[in-house]
Scaffold this motif. Structure first.
Motif, mmCIF file in Angstrom:
data_model
loop_
_atom_site.group_PDB
_atom_site.id
_atom_site.type_symbol
_atom_site.label_atom_id
_atom_site.label_comp_id
_atom_site.label_asym_id
_atom_site.label_seq_id
_atom_site.Cartn_x
_atom_site.Cartn_y
_atom_site.Cartn_z
ATOM 1 N N GLY A 17 0.646 -0.837 0.429
ATOM 2 C CA GLY A 17 -0.091 -0.411 -0.001
ATOM 3 C C GLY A 17 0.725 1.241 0.545
ATOM 4 O O GLY A 17 0.391 2.337 -0.822
ATOM 5 N N GLY A 18 1.970 1.336 1.067
ATOM 6 C CA GLY A 18 2.840 2.720 0.454
ATOM 7 C C GLY A 18 3.810 2.752 -0.157
ATOM 8 O O GLY A 18 3.309 3.875 -1.143
ATOM 9 N N LEU A 19 3.669 1.523 -1.336
ATOM 10 C CA LEU A 19 4.436 2.017 -2.165
ATOM 11 C C LEU A 19 3.689 2.349 -3.641
ATOM 12 O O LEU A 19 4.258 3.009 -3.830
ATOM 13 N N THR A 20 2.169 1.828 -3.424
ATOM 14 C CA THR A 20 1.177 2.222 -4.210
ATOM 15 C C THR A 20 1.341 3.802 -4.145
ATOM 16 O O THR A 20 1.305 4.137 -5.249
ATOM 17 N N ALA A 21 0.791 4.592 -3.591
ATOM 18 C CA ALA A 21 0.544 5.766 -3.526
ATOM 19 C C ALA A 21 1.950 6.342 -2.990
ATOM 20 O O ALA A 21 1.668 7.393 -3.511
ATOM 21 N N ALA A 22 3.256 5.809 -2.585
ATOM 22 C CA ALA A 22 4.202 6.934 -3.151
ATOM 23 C C ALA A 22 4.783 6.989 -4.273
ATOM 24 O O ALA A 22 4.885 7.874 -5.196
ATOM 25 N N GLY A 23 4.291 5.735 -5.386
ATOM 26 C CA GLY A 23 4.692 5.372 -6.301
ATOM 27 C C GLY A 23 3.481 6.692 -7.613
ATOM 28 O O GLY A 23 3.967 7.006 -8.331
ATOM 29 N N LEU A 24 1.965 6.724 -7.805
ATOM 30 C CA LEU A 24 1.420 7.166 -7.517
ATOM 31 C C LEU A 24 1.485 8.184 -7.729
ATOM 32 O O LEU A 24 0.979 9.340 -8.404
ATOM 33 N N LEU A 25 1.733 9.519 -6.030
ATOM 34 C CA LEU A 25 1.839 10.390 -5.568
ATOM 35 C C LEU A 25 2.973 11.265 -6.211
ATOM 36 O O LEU A 25 3.039 12.310 -6.924
ATOM 37 N N CYS A 26 4.305 10.570 -6.899
ATOM 38 C CA CYS A 26 4.711 10.664 -7.592
ATOM 39 C C CYS A 26 4.863 11.125 -8.812
ATOM 40 O O CYS A 26 5.201 12.126 -9.834
ATOM 41 N N GLN A 27 3.888 10.325 -9.380
ATOM 42 C CA GLN A 27 3.903 10.342 -10.810
ATOM 43 C C GLN A 27 2.364 11.395 -11.376
ATOM 44 O O GLN A 27 3.209 12.445 -12.103
ATOM 45 N N ASP A 48 5.363 16.012 -4.287
ATOM 46 C CA ASP A 48 6.870 15.602 -3.411
ATOM 47 C C ASP A 48 6.875 14.373 -2.325
ATOM 48 O O ASP A 48 6.884 15.487 -1.329
ATOM 49 N N VAL A 49 7.467 13.140 -2.471
ATOM 50 C CA VAL A 49 6.798 11.809 -1.762
ATOM 51 C C VAL A 49 8.224 10.894 -1.241
ATOM 52 O O VAL A 49 9.346 10.983 -1.924
ATOM 53 N N TYR A 50 8.212 10.930 0.363
ATOM 54 C CA TYR A 50 9.473 10.388 1.381
ATOM 55 C C TYR A 50 8.838 9.172 1.639
ATOM 56 O O TYR A 50 8.130 9.982 2.480
ATOM 57 N N VAL A 51 9.560 8.031 1.293
ATOM 58 C CA VAL A 51 8.806 6.750 2.200
ATOM 59 C C VAL A 51 9.788 6.319 3.488
ATOM 60 O O VAL A 51 10.880 6.387 2.966
ATOM 61 N N THR A 60 9.908 -0.118 -8.127
ATOM 62 C CA THR A 60 10.425 0.700 -9.731
ATOM 63 C C THR A 60 9.674 1.807 -10.276
ATOM 64 O O THR A 60 10.496 2.689 -10.271
ATOM 65 N N HIS A 61 8.702 2.689 -9.282
ATOM 66 C CA HIS A 61 7.460 3.147 -9.529
ATOM 67 C C HIS A 61 8.399 4.522 -8.178
ATOM 68 O O HIS A 61 7.607 5.986 -8.796
ATOM 69 N N VAL A 62 9.088 4.695 -7.353
ATOM 70 C CA VAL A 62 9.270 5.668 -6.432
ATOM 71 C C VAL A 62 11.395 5.821 -6.500
ATOM 72 O O VAL A 62 11.639 4.813 -6.630
ATOM 73 N N PRO A 63 11.292 6.143 -6.360
ATOM 74 C CA PRO A 63 13.207 6.655 -6.915
ATOM 75 C C PRO A 63 13.796 6.604 -5.206
ATOM 76 O O PRO A 63 13.931 6.418 -4.589
ATOM 77 N N LYS A 64 14.893 5.874 -5.730
ATOM 78 C CA LYS A 64 15.611 4.495 -4.522
ATOM 79 C C LYS A 64 15.725 6.073 -3.887
ATOM 80 O O LYS A 64 16.199 5.699 -1.948
ATOM 81 N N GLU A 65 16.210 7.207 -4.298
ATOM 82 C CA GLU A 65 16.773 8.071 -3.141
ATOM 83 C C GLU A 65 15.615 8.313 -2.066
ATOM 84 O O GLU A 65 15.587 8.999 -1.174
#
Length: 375
Positions: free
Chosen positions: A11-21, A25-28, A107-112
């Motif tokens: 859930g967290g990575l999906t939300a982060a990926g979609l909001l980055c798209q 400005d998203v941080y996990v 892959t949809h969230v920048p590594k950093e």
């Protein structure tokens, strides 16, 4: 907006990926020191894949997943009870290894932007911001905080101190094997009996995901000590497919967890903090919707933030997701109660009712999943 996501699960990575798209400005923040996943297979329904299509996340999941057409339910004596047809709307339903799904979402969230070893200890709110405090001494301020930190959510516990996981009364073992059975590749099996349930679900490349559930005391020491030979002995009277799957299972790699859900919450939003996934609505796995509902949360929240001001978006998210996920929790709990009964009389009645019910009628009982509002 500057947004924090607490928890780097599905859930967290999906939300982060979609909001980055969509330009945020998203941080996990993940409390563990790695992103390794403990799990076997998960189901991703057509309702979820349709929701992801506009964000171009569905394609990789469809490619790496195994299509699932139906789930046959049988007794432990191999007597056909009914079948749940998965493609009533001609859209794809898939099963996929949890690790594979997690890698796709990463892959949809920048590594950093994925920060490990950040365990949240406290948060403080103003009307338009949230300040986070982590165990390692880091402090950061955000416009919005999404709590996707699982069933034992620190954030939910802070907002709702009385909201604790509710034990469902049974424990679950799971694993993945490479074994070809005399089954259609897009067909899953579940056997329901006095001693519990055993499920066999296809994955890609001739792999099978299996699970079994047995009534047990919470933290039952007997079941915690179970290994492959114990499971083989326990399910020795089940049909041959079950025995073949357990024979193919390696001695290691068997997972065991007690099953929990949450009493449905009245709200997932507190100021600029929003709960998502298991942190908001953990459910038993009887409908195979745990991962799917977390992804739907993420899609809905992203849709609304894109279309509305933040206050209106959170109000709308709260209204539609609390209502829908409550139905999932209660329906899944009801299925589990019926499927896990060990009463001879209740089993006879249940099996008779299942055989009388048409497959279409059975499928209609879960059709509400396709009607979730996403904005």
């Amino acid at each position: 907006m500057k947004i924090a996501v607490i928890g780097a699960g599905i859930g967290g990575l999906t939300a982060a990926g979609l909001l980055c798209q969509t330009g945020h400005d998203v941080y996990v923040y993940e409390k563990r020191n790695n992103l390794d996943q403990v799990g076997a297979g998960v189901g991703i329904g057509s309702n979820v894949l349709k929701a992801l299509k506009q964000y171009k996340m569905a394609y990789a999941i469809e490619q790496e997943g195994q299509s699932l057409r139906k789930i046959e339910i049988k007794s432990d004596l191999d007597e056909f009870l009914n079948a749940l047809m998965m493609n009533q709307d001609d859209n794809l339903n898939v099963t996929i290894h949890r690790n594979v799904l997690h890698e796709i979402l990463k892959t949809h969230v920048p590594k950093e932007r994925i920060l490990l070893n950040h365990k949240l200890t406290e948060f403080k709110q103003t009307p338009d911001s949230v300040r986070l405090y982590f165990e390692n001494g880091v402090e950061e301020q955000f416009d919005l905080v999404i709590a996707a930190d699982g069933i034992h959510s620190v954030v939910r516990t802070n907002i709702y101190p009385k909201s604790t996981p509710k034990y469902a009364g049974y424990t679950c073992f799971r694993g993945v094997v490479n074994e070809k059975l005399n089954l259609e590749q897009d067909e899953a099996l579940e056997y329901w009996g006095h001693k519990g349930r055993f499920g066999i679900v296809p994955l890609k490349d001739n792999e099978l995901y299996w699970f079994c559930t047995m009534n047990a005391k919470e933290n039952d020491l007997q079941f915690k000590s179970f290994e492959k030979p114990h499971l083989q002995a326990y399910f020795n009277q089940f049909p041959n497919e079950v025995r073949k799957v357990l024979d193919a299972q390696e001695e290691t790699g068997i997972l065991q967890h007690d099953m929990y859900d949450l009493v449905p919450l009245k709200s997932f939003v507190s100021g600029r903090v929003v709960l998502l996934g298991d942190a908001a609505h953990a459910t038993t796995p009887n409908m195979g919707q745990g991962a799917g509902q977390a992804i739907e949360d993420a899609v809905t929240l992203t849709n609304l933030i894109s279309d509305r001001d933040i206050e209106s978006a959170l109000t709308r998210y709260d209204k539609i997701r609390t209502k829908h996920t409550k139905k999932v929790i209660l329906k899944s709990r009801k299925i589990g109660k019926s499927a896990q009964t060990s009463s001879t009389l209740k089993i006879k009645i249940r099996n008779k009712m299942l055989k009388k019910l048409s497959s279409k009628s059975l499928s209609r009982k879960v059709r509400f999943l396709q009607k979730a509002k996403l904005k």
